[in-house]
Write an enzyme that holds these catalytic residues in place. Sequence first.
Site, PDB file in Angstrom:
ATOM      1  N   ASP A   1       0.687  -1.397  -0.412  1.00 42.36           N
ATOM      2  CA  ASP A   1       0.108  -0.009   0.068  1.00 42.36           C
ATOM      3  C   ASP A   1       0.509   1.229   0.422  1.00 42.36           C
ATOM      4  O   ASP A   1       0.811   2.683  -0.877  1.00 42.36           O
ATOM      5  CB  ASP A   1      -0.949   0.013   1.434  1.00 42.36           C
ATOM      6  CG  ASP A   1      -2.215  -1.489   1.238  1.00 42.36           C
ATOM      7  OD1 ASP A   1      -1.389  -1.718   0.802  1.00 42.36           O
ATOM      8  OD2 ASP A   1      -2.275  -1.140   2.433  1.00 42.36           O
TER       9      ASP A   1
ATOM     10  N   GLU B   1       3.219  -9.497  10.817  1.00 43.65           N
ATOM     11  CA  GLU B   1       2.682  -9.254  10.244  1.00 43.65           C
ATOM     12  C   GLU B   1       3.633  -9.168   9.543  1.00 43.65           C
ATOM     13  O   GLU B   1       3.652  -9.395   7.477  1.00 43.65           O
ATOM     14  CB  GLU B   1       1.356  -7.996  10.299  1.00 43.65           C
ATOM     15  CG  GLU B   1       1.046  -7.446   8.699  1.00 43.65           C
ATOM     16  CD  GLU B   1       0.128  -6.322   8.948  1.00 43.65           C
ATOM     17  OE1 GLU B   1       0.221  -6.020  10.127  1.00 43.65           O
ATOM     18  OE2 GLU B   1      -0.451  -5.848   8.022  1.00 43.65           O
TER      19      GLU B   1
END
Length: 423
Positions: free
Chosen positions: A168, A393
């Site tokens: 992103d 993550e």
Amino acid sequence: MNTALDRAAVDVLLANWTGAYTVPSRALYPHQWSWDSAFVAIGLRHVSARRAQRELESLFGAQWADGRVPHIVFDPAAAPEGYFPGPDFWRSTDHPASPAIATSGLVQPPVHALAAWLTFRADPAQARRRGFLPRLYPRLVAWHRYLATRRGVDDLVAIVHPWESGMDNSPAWDAALCRVEPTPAHGFRRRDLLHVQAAERPTDTDYGRYVRLAGDYRDSGYADRLADAQFVLLDPMVNALYAASESALADIAAEIGADPRPHREAAERTGAALVARLFADGFCHAYDVHERRLDRQRTVAGLTPLVVADLPVAPALVKSALGDHFRLGRTALPPSYDLTGPAFDPDRYWRGPGWFNTTWLVWHGLTRHGELDHAGRLRDATLTAARQAGFREYLHPLTGEGRGATDFSWTAAVVLDLLRTAP
Ligand code: 9WN
């Protein structure tokens, strides 16, 4: 030691399984995400081939009539305020091509055919009995047709939003995003910061720009008029995965008695265009279609074309991976962005931290090109990183300290795959 890691990875996948698919993270991402499910299937196939098939089938159950596979499929039972932007923002069900279930209107990198083929190979007899590939193949073909026709730019596939890259806030999008007027921060409420520290997530200005671009795309009726879109980029990872997935579609077609040739030809065309358009100075870069300009920054996306079989520039990419920008095998995980680059930030999301899914892609690519020593060292480093940090993550790429969500599904899945498939 590997047995404990294996068991812990399986536990994460079981805990995040909803009955039909796996959420990326119970707290931060409580719905189904497109490319997450593909990585999850690659790991889950070692636990239950049937569940891995189901994971992909659930996702393709939300495919739009125009072939697009949405980047998020919303769980109707989850609290609407759990994730932003939710169904009220996307308003997918107002669109004639959308399925009955609420989804986003954007897409994510096409890892799915590759995942479907690997899932099939985990238990071919059982997959044949269930008719897994004959059912999924037409859907995968429609998905690739959407990308080739609606997003096609000279044999490559364009993205219209940073979320579509899966990376992103990559610095590769900074120049293009500068031209986008952010939606003011008071115009929406972020939920991600309830779960993860602000220093590890995109900034409010980034979010304002994501919201603006997504809202404009929605208001266009998700029309894919590339000439009018503000953000039209060719990403090396999206295109590498498209080519690798076309090769997987050729294998799938041969298995079910369809014609593999169109897929082989498409894989070759995309692979050649990727090299011709995106390769420069030993590396693959993102290309801005409106500006007609390569962004010369280096991100890990530029190493992932190694997943394309017989890539002529593979030796140059391996050399770049081993050099000072990525120090392959000499960091906890390969950084998502050039260690020497001006925007490097070891903590902030896709601007430096190491991620397990992109590491898996590099490992898979090295294996495909017979670089077994480098692949083996990368595998060992990745397993050590997971043992030390848990299934986070992302990680600080140099120290290996965990960042972002905990018990993250694709981290567990690709670690499991490295444990179960590599020698
Ligand atoms: C937006 C789910 C997704 C991943 C993306 C990652 C992140 C979402 C977000 O989480 O993106 O799609 O809210 O930040 O960047 O790659 O698929 O894990």
